[in-house]
Design a protein around this motif. Structure first.
Motif, mmCIF file in Angstrom:
data_model
loop_
_atom_site.group_PDB
_atom_site.id
_atom_site.type_symbol
_atom_site.label_atom_id
_atom_site.label_comp_id
_atom_site.label_asym_id
_atom_site.label_seq_id
_atom_site.Cartn_x
_atom_site.Cartn_y
_atom_site.Cartn_z
ATOM 1 N N THR A 116 0.871 -1.271 -0.087
ATOM 2 C CA THR A 116 -0.051 -0.052 -0.019
ATOM 3 C C THR A 116 0.954 1.086 -0.069
ATOM 4 O OG1 THR A 116 -1.823 -1.237 1.190
ATOM 5 C CG2 THR A 116 -1.890 1.305 1.206
ATOM 6 N N LEU A 117 1.974 1.224 0.842
ATOM 7 C CA LEU A 117 2.996 2.288 0.844
ATOM 8 C C LEU A 117 3.509 2.870 -0.624
ATOM 9 C CD1 LEU A 117 5.644 2.995 3.505
ATOM 10 C CD2 LEU A 117 5.867 3.570 1.099
ATOM 11 N N ALA A 118 4.008 1.527 -1.272
ATOM 12 C CA ALA A 118 4.302 1.721 -2.814
ATOM 13 C C ALA A 118 3.391 2.329 -3.663
ATOM 14 C CB ALA A 118 4.912 0.393 -3.020
ATOM 15 N N ALA A 119 2.160 1.687 -3.531
ATOM 16 C CA ALA A 119 1.003 2.221 -4.231
ATOM 17 C C ALA A 119 0.976 3.879 -4.180
ATOM 18 C CB ALA A 119 -0.202 1.444 -4.176
ATOM 19 N N ALA A 120 0.777 4.234 -2.711
ATOM 20 C CA ALA A 120 0.616 5.605 -2.545
ATOM 21 C C ALA A 120 1.568 6.472 -2.931
ATOM 22 C CB ALA A 120 0.155 5.734 -0.963
ATOM 23 N N ALA A 121 2.898 5.953 -2.661
ATOM 24 C CA ALA A 121 3.941 6.752 -3.247
ATOM 25 C C ALA A 121 4.034 6.974 -4.793
ATOM 26 C CB ALA A 121 5.362 6.346 -2.546
ATOM 27 N N LYS A 122 3.664 5.952 -5.428
ATOM 28 C CA LYS A 122 3.629 6.143 -6.871
ATOM 29 C C LYS A 122 2.526 7.040 -7.338
ATOM 30 C CE LYS A 122 3.875 3.049 -10.882
ATOM 31 N NZ LYS A 122 4.156 1.696 -11.497
ATOM 32 N N ASP A 123 1.162 7.098 -6.344
ATOM 33 C CA ASP A 123 0.174 7.720 -6.811
ATOM 34 C C ASP A 123 0.216 9.452 -6.505
ATOM 35 O OD1 ASP A 123 -2.557 7.659 -8.013
ATOM 36 O OD2 ASP A 123 -3.370 7.970 -6.046
ATOM 37 N N GLY A 124 1.502 9.640 -5.708
ATOM 38 C CA GLY A 124 1.654 11.037 -5.332
ATOM 39 C C GLY A 124 1.875 11.227 -3.835
#
Length: 716
Positions: free
Chosen positions: A373-381
């Motif tokens: 989830t952290l990786a997804a959020a970072a990629k999403d901004g």
């Protein structure tokens, strides 16, 4: 004068005949045409006959030769000696042993006046087996015969009893007048020198079924009907290579079925030895630690009867150890398995020991999913440098979402959110991504995309059968699930759960409410779905093997491998070595900065975070461990315990994951189990004996010695 005149008359008649005019040409032509036509037909027939003879003798020669031989010969298949299975250092996991087996000659029995009934009764008394069972064994399978029956060739020795005592075999051989057509011979059987060790990965053998034998012509060319084939584990996946090439024994047979001699014989070629990536010592450590953890949780009153632990080589994806509880000894399959034992292997009361929880068990991953989830959020901004609020409870989508235990930690960065495992930070991240993308025509789901990039939601591709794929819930999955279950949900919403209400009225009301919601709007992807998934809850499911692969990818810099148990094949003479190369399945869709950020956060969890209690006193200065606890909750069940990790952090070698259903929090059950595995690998346990003295999986392959035994890489 008259005689003379007569002669003249005759002479003149003859003269006139000679001088008579010739027949017209057109009268003779038809006769010549007929002759030519007949000659042409004869020539054509002769040419056709010649062509047919050439076709039969040249292109079809082999076919007709086989047909001719078939009526005078019978082919027997001689099974090859099956290859051994060894661990990464050449130590035996599966070997072969020979057993004395009592066999019957079908035709010899048939020649008896009573079809061999008297002989079979004497054999039954000698080996203490029911006569009816022996009679069924020698009965040929066919439309008119029921089962059991003999599905192999009537010219092949038919086994009557396995593993008989030498004295029994001796009596049969010395008293042939009492046992005509009966003999005792050595047959190869599988042996498991380490009992149940790695049993679920190794698999077992079973006889070819009658249906397989009849349906597949290729089997008839390779099997005698008495052979066994792999039915589970690597025995099944690598069956063809382990089995080798069968030999052929061609017998000359009379029209009455009597054997007249041997036409030809081709010796069988033994199967290849399989070198696995399993390390027997590490496997023993993992199994002992898992068994102890399950027993400890059960003794503490937890409803625990199962669990799993996985150890992967992070550099290649190879399986170093994989344990599952409950387990079983594959020896139960040798010589056939009785119905009671088979039912026990499948029984829920026995914990279904045939089911490997490591690659077939599917569970919510809990907080071990937070790095995704952290990786997804970072990629999403989302900013890696930002500050995030971690209250004890947060209101989102019309309801309250709590931290585990209701604890609040104030403001923190995402690094700290991993270390202390703050749920409310990830609830907010999941909600933000849902809200941002829900209005798009082409709905984009950053968490779903990242989860698939980590390898969740589909089988890993391991070389073992029956792997589960887990589940990544998203809009597409939910719509399909709704379509598949809507009718049942609407029916339950109306009728409820009366069978549950008898024992638990509260749960019955809860289930009816869920059914009503599913009936009305089950195909929609709600905020609550996204919020739950952000911490690895809700409909999210992973296997322990999938989680181990994901953490191995975090450790090695982003490469996602297909796990492998098979390492290489060795020919029986040691001349050929065929390596099974690692397979890259993809790369984590994570940039270097985010990956390093996650790695540093995971390194602090066993030192000062949710796993610090489990790793108190562990020599982190010698081997630093990175990891993440997970506590998965489910309605009506106790919390399930996860710990996912890798080590050493400065030069990762192993990814170790453990999962114990309903055993409590990740830090209280799974993390201590993983610590015990690391202690066994590196020799930090009380015994001080390291399972891997080098601190790394074996790099070199074992070799076959001249005497056929297998040496370890250390001896080379």
């Amino acid at each position: 004068m008259r005689p003379l005149r007569r002669r003249r008359l005759l002479s003149g008649r003859r003269h006139r005949r000679r001088d008579a005019p010739a027949a017209p040409a057109r009268a003779r032509a038809p006769r010549r045409g007929v002759v030519l036509a007949v000659q042409l037909v004869v020539l054509m027939l002769f040419a056709a006959l010649t062509a047919r003879m050439w076709y039969m003798q040249v292109p079809r020669a082999e076919h007709y030769q086989e047909l001719a031989l078939a009526s005078h010969t019978q082919k027997l298949i001689e099974p090859a000696l099956r290859g051994r299975i060894v661990d990464a250092r050449g130590r035996p996991l599966v070997t072969n042993r020979t057993e004395l087996t009592v066999t019957a000659d079908y035709h010899d029995l048939l020649e008896r006046g009573d079809d061999g009934a008297a002989v079979l009764r004497r054999v039954a008394d000698l080996i203490d087996r029911p006569y009816e069972k022996l009679r069924d064994r020698v009965r040929l399978c066919g439309p008119e015969n029921g089962r059991p029956c003999w599905q192999g060739s009537p010219y092949q020795p038919i086994p009557l009893a396995d593993d008989v005592e030498p004295r029994v075999a001796l009596q049969i051989m010395e008293r042939q007048e009492e046992f005509p057509g009966i003999s005792a011979q050595q047959m190869a059987m599988r042996e498991y020198p380490n009992d149940e060790l790695a049993g679920q990965m190794l698999g077992y053998l079973q006889p070819i079924t009658e249906e397989e034998f009849e349906a597949r012509e290729d089997l008839r060319a390779e099997f005698s009907g008495v052979d066994r084939v792999g039915r589970g584990g690597v025995e099944a996946v690598y069956d063809e290579r382990l089995r080798g090439d069968s030999g052929e024994h061609i017998l000359a047979v009379s029209s009455q079925g009597d054997v007249r001699g041997t036409v030809s014989r081709t010796s069988p070629e033994p199967g290849m030895h399989l070198v696995t990536s399993i390390d027997a010592d590490v496997q023993q450590v993992a199994e002992d630690a898992l068994r102890g953890a399950v027993d400890k949780a059960s003794s503490a009153g937890k409803p625990v009867d199962s669990g799993a632990a996985v150890v992967l080589d992070v550099r290649t994806g190879r399986v170093v150890a994989m344990a599952s509880q409950p387990d079983y000894n594959p020896e139960v399959w040798s010589g056939g398995i009785d119905a009671d034992t088979y039912e026990k292997l499948l029984s829920e009361d026995s914990g279904q020991p045939l089911v490997s929880r490591a690659l077939q068990g599917q569970f919510p991953p809990g907080s071990t999913f937070k790095p995704t989830t952290l990786a997804a959020a970072a990629k999403d901004g989302a900013s890696l440098d930002g500050s995030y609020s971690c209250p004890g409870s947060i209101g989102l989508a019309g309801r309250s979402w709590d931290n585990f235990g209701g604890a609040g930690y104030g403001s923190m960065d995402l690094h700290r959110s991993i270390v202390v495992s703050c749920n409310t930070v990830y609830y907010q991240l999941g909600y933000n991504m849902w809200r941002e993308h829900r209005g798009e025509k082409e709905t984009r789901d950053p968490v779903s995309a990242m989860a698939h990039g980590f390898g969740y939601g589909e089988p890993t591709g391991i070389d073992l059968p029956h792997e589960s794929g887990g589940r990544v819930p998203d809009l597409q999955w939910k719509r399909q699930y709704w379509l598949d279950t809507r009718e049942t949900s609407c029916e339950r919403a109306e009728k409820g759960y009366p069978e549950v209400a008898e024992e638990d009225p509260g749960r019955a009301r809860y289930l009816k409410s869920l059914a009503g919601e599913q009936c009305r709007s089950g195909g929609q992807w709600h905020a609550g779905d996204a919020i739950n998934r952000a911490i690895g809850q809700g409909d999210m499911l992973v296997t322990p093997l999938q989680l181990a692969r994901a953490y191995a990818a975090i450790a090695n810099g982003g490469t996602v491998y297909e796990p492998r148990v098979g390492r290489a094949f060795l020919s029986p003479d040691g001349e050929r070595v065929e390596e099974i190369e690692p397979v890259e399945a993809g790369e984590l869709p994570v940039d270097d900065r985010t990956l390093n950020y996650i790695q540093k956060a995971l390194t602090r969890v066993p030192k000062e975070g949710t796993a610090s209690g489990a790793f108190g006193g562990f020599p982190q200065d010698r081997v630093s461990v990175a990891g993440k606890t997970g506590t998965a909750t489910a309605q009506g069940r106790e919390d399930s315990s996860w710990f996912a990790s890798y080590a050493p952090t400065d030069d990762p070698q192993f990814a170790v994951v453990a999962m114990i259903p309903e055993a409590g929090t990740g830090g209280s059950a799974a993390a201590p189990l993983v610590r015990e595995i690391y202690e066994g690998i590196y020799g930090f346990a009380d015994s001080g004996e390291a399972a891997l003295a080098s601190g790394a999986p074996a790099a070199s392959l074992p070799k076959v010695r001249e005497d056929g035994t297998i040496s370890s890489p250390e001896e080379q």
